[in-house]
Structures are given as C-alpha cells and as structure tokens.
Design an enzyme around this catalytic site. Structure first.
Site, PDB file in Angstrom:
ATOM      1  N   HIS A  75     -11.143 -24.170 -19.555  1.00  0.00           N
ATOM      2  CA  HIS A  75     -12.278 -23.559 -18.524  1.00  0.00           C
ATOM      3  C   HIS A  75     -12.251 -22.378 -18.487  1.00  0.00           C
ATOM      4  CE1 HIS A  75     -11.053 -27.705 -16.978  1.00  0.00           C
ATOM      5  NE2 HIS A  75     -11.939 -27.648 -16.604  1.00  0.00           N
ATOM      6  N   ASP A 124      -9.755 -20.839 -16.338  1.00  0.00           N
ATOM      7  CA  ASP A 124      -8.029 -20.986 -16.795  1.00  0.00           C
ATOM      8  C   ASP A 124      -7.887 -19.734 -17.597  1.00  0.00           C
ATOM      9  OD1 ASP A 124      -8.632 -23.456 -15.911  1.00  0.00           O
ATOM     10  OD2 ASP A 124      -8.975 -24.331 -18.096  1.00  0.00           O
TER      11      ASP A 124
END
Ligand code: XUL
Ligand code: CO
Length: 438
Positions: free
Chosen positions: A102, A105
């Site tokens: 993501h 992240d």
C-alpha cells in the site's frame, strides 16, 4: 545485504522432503519443471509489505510485541528507507521474485496531502533502485484508504464529497507509483466501502459512487497507459459491518451492473472467502468460471476464530484444491500468490518471517505437484465429463443447442420411463484426492 536478518546467512535453498533443516525448502524448487512451466512461473509468490515489514505484533488488545531493527530510526523517512532495505534483504534471502504494497506501507503519511505525495515519490525512487539492483518486481500496488480517520465513513463511498475527492487523489498517486515501479497489477480493496448501519446509509447512492470512482480509475489507466491489470479484492466485512464487494459473486454482479466488467479481474483471498461463509476453492472456482480469477491473496483463517486472522497457508488439501482451479485455467497470468499473512503475536523473531514464508511456499508447491498429477491423470475430469455426458447426444444435445422449449420437453418426457439415478460418487472422489495427497 546482510544487516537485518543476520541469523539467515545465505539464500534459502531447496533441500528436498527428507531435509530436517527448518531454513530450507522441502518442496519449492523454483526451477523445477511442472508440466510446461517452472514452479517459480506457476506460483509467482509475493511478500505483503504491510504484514512482513510493517507488522509489529500489536492487536486490538495489546501493544507491539516485535522489536525490529528497521523500525528504530527517529526520522520517518529514514525509517521508511531502512524498512525498505530490510525488505529487499528479506526478498533476496528468500529467493522471492515479487512484493506488494500500500502507498502508506512504503512511505509515511505527511502533515499535508502534498507532503504525503512527496514522501511517496522519495520512496518510489528508493524502491526503483533496489528493484533494479536485485531483480525483484512489484506484483501489485494499492492505496491505503482505510487507516486515516477521514475514511471512517468510507473513501470512494464516503457521504462527504471532499473525502471522496481525497481518496481519488490518493489513488491517482498510488497508480502513478505502481506504474513507475513496473507493477503488474493494481488492487482495489474496499475496507471502508460499506456501511455500519442502514439508519444513515443510502446504499444505491454509495454503490453508484463506488462505480463512478472505479470508472475514474479506468479512465486514468487509459490516459496514462498504465499496463497493469486492475483487480478488486472481495471481503464481506471487517472493518465495515457490510462491504459492498462482499464476495466473488456479488462483485461480479456489481461489475456487470455498472459496465466495469471489461476492466477488472478479482484478487481472491482465502481468509475473506471463509469470512464470507464460503470455502477458498469455492471463491476461486466462481471467479475462474467467469474468466475473472486474476490473482490470489494466499493465507488462511482459523474457523474457531471469527475474524480475519491472516495466517500463513499450511493446509495441503486447501492448496491442492486451489492449484487445481489455477492450473485448470492455465495459470494466473499477470497475477500471483501474495502472502497476505502475518506472524502470530508471539512469533517475535525476524527469523520467524522466514519459517512462515517457507511453510507457505512449500504448502503451495506441494499443492501444485499434487494438483498437476490429478489433472494429468484425469482423476476427476474423466468422471466429471462422464457425469454430464447425457448432454452430448439425444435430448441433451438438443437442449444445449437451444432447440427445445418447455412444450417439446414435456412431449419427450411423456414418452419416457422415469430418469435413471446416477451416483455422484462424492466419497469415492474424496478417497481419490486423499490417495494423491497421502
Ligand atoms: C485486508 C486485506 C488487504 C488487501 C490490500 O483484509 O486483505 O490487505 O489485500 O489492501
Ligand atoms: Co488481502
């Protein structure tokens, strides 16, 4: 690189099923041919950045239990860079070809939206260099549209137009990042796209909004020439009480209803299937039957716990059934098997990440070998073919050709005896599968 995982000195290798080295593969032998392809080409394993690199062992009842060297730096950008170095060391030591992330992240959220975008650009440059150096590739990217409090009532389906616009802007940047890194797919998982209570919800409006949001993404994909495959990942609930893409069949209906079917395939996750009250293989089979099985989040749940436990797959029966569906549709194309799975809170050492992935990879490799043999021997397909054989001639063939109606069929039935019952042979077939597994 040998900094963050000093206990694993060299790349994990295949030692065969009799090895008792816990840091070796027993079945996964990347270059071994199975049918026309290597195991690596069949399985296309990927590491989930969020669990493996960002996971800290916390749960809703407890604080972090893992102490990771790569989480120590005070400055968030330094911390993100060190995390990414640890990630690539891990990928290389595991012999992993792909990873997934993501946006949030790999790069920390900033004070403002533009700061978040700058952070993402910085880390994308950093990732690009590491991908080049190691040959590791991006299976898919996605945007985290569920963590920030602004998304608490939905992102694409928020009742607030400003929030929907914010989510759209975030997705634009996440697609750019994925494209820049040569991502082979882009995933939409609607964690907050659903409702908590019908008392404040207009379902029709929210579904239309979600469709509009996805159409905007499709337009942007066309405009920018992003070649990756778009995937939707169904899940019934958690964090929302009800998510609009609750299972494969619902998502296929949604895509058809809103003219999105040509642009999306599905990313089917094992634990989401069981949360929806289905088996993993059911969801794979329904997606595959519609020509829409694009990729897989390979994990497992725990039937005694009612939530998304995201455990590493270890069940050979399940991996065999999954690989039968995948082999029967000739593989996953651009997709892969992404370990959307996390360590238990009590598995605190970085080396546990190796044991977990090795177990998952071996389980799918063994499942691949068994499924390949079952298919090669026609152990099920011959039976299935025979089971439907009455449609190949006579009245069955007429029905298939669309040459009969209710009146015709009534006339035909009046001239026949009662239909003969044939056994479905479920128990015999279960024994056959077991004879391949055991
Ligand atoms: C959550 C989940 C996500 C998606 C990507 O249950 O599976 O991690 O895979 O957003
Ligand atoms: Co997932």
């Amino acid at each position: 690189m040998n900094k963050y995982f000093p206990d694993v000195e060299k790349q994990i290798s295949y030692e065969g099923k009799d090895s008792n080295n816990p840091l070796a593969f027993k079945y996964y032998n990347k270059n071994q041919k199975v049918g026309g392809k290597t195991m690596g080409e069949h399985l296309r394993f990927s590491v989930a950045y969020w669990h493996t690199l960002m996971g800290n062992g916390s749960d809703i009842f407890g604080s972090p239990s893992f102490k990771r060297e790569w989480h120590k730096a005070n400055n968030p950008i330094d911390r993100a860079k060190e995390t990414m170095e640890a990630a690539f060391e891990f990928f290389q030591k595991l012999g992993m070809d792909y990873y997934c992330f993501h946006d949030r992240d790999i790069a920390p959220e900033g004070e403002t939206f533009s700061q978040s975008c700058k952070n993402l650009e910085t880390l994308v440059e950093f990732a690009k260099a590491l991908q080049k150096e190691t040959g590791v590739k991006l299976l898919w990217g996605t945007a985290n549209l569920f963590n920030s409090p602004i998304y608490s009532q939905g992102a694409a389906t928020s009742p607030n137009a400003h929030v929907m616009a914010y989510a759209a802007a975030q997705v634009k940047n996440a697609i750019d990042a994925t494209k820049e890194l040569g991502g082979e797919n882009y995933v939409f998982w609607g964690g907050r796209e659903g409702y908590e209570t019908l008392l404040n919800t207009d379902i029709k409006k929210e579904q239309e909004q979600m469709a509009q949001f996805l159409h905007m993404a499709v337009d942007y994909k066309k405009k920018t020439g992003f070649a990756g495959q778009f995937l939707i990942e169904p899940k019934p609930c958690e964090p929302m009480k009800h998510q609009y893409d609750s299972n494969v069949a619902t998502t296929l209906y949604f895509l058809n209803e809103y003219d999105l079917s040509d642009y999306f395939k599905l990313n089917v996750e094992a634990n989401h299937a069981t949360l929806a009250g289905h088996s993993f293989e059911h969801e794979l089979a329904v997606a595959s039957a519609a020509g829409k099985l694009g990729s897989v989040d390979a994990n497992r749940g725990d039937l005694l716990l009612g939530w998304d436990t995201d455990q590493f797959p270890t069940n050979i029966y399940s991996t065999t059934m999954a690989m039968m569906v995948i082999l029967n549709q000739n593989g996953l194309g651009k997709g892969g098997l992404n370990f959307d799975a996390k360590l238990r809170r009590s598995s605190t050492d970085p080396t546990d990440l190796f044991y977990a992935h090795i177990g998952g990879m071996d389980s799918f490799a063994k499942g691949l070998l068994i499924a390949h043999k079952i298919i090669e021997d026609g152990a099920l397909s011959n039976f299935i073919k025979e089971r439907y054989s009455s449609f190949q001639s006579g009245i069955g063939a007429k029905i298939v050709a669309g040459q009969s109606g209710l009146e015709d069929l009534e006339k035909w039935v009046l001239n026949q005896d009662k239909p003969l019952l044939q056994s479905g042979r479920q128990e015999m077939l279960e024994n056959i599968i077991n004879s391949y597994i055991l």
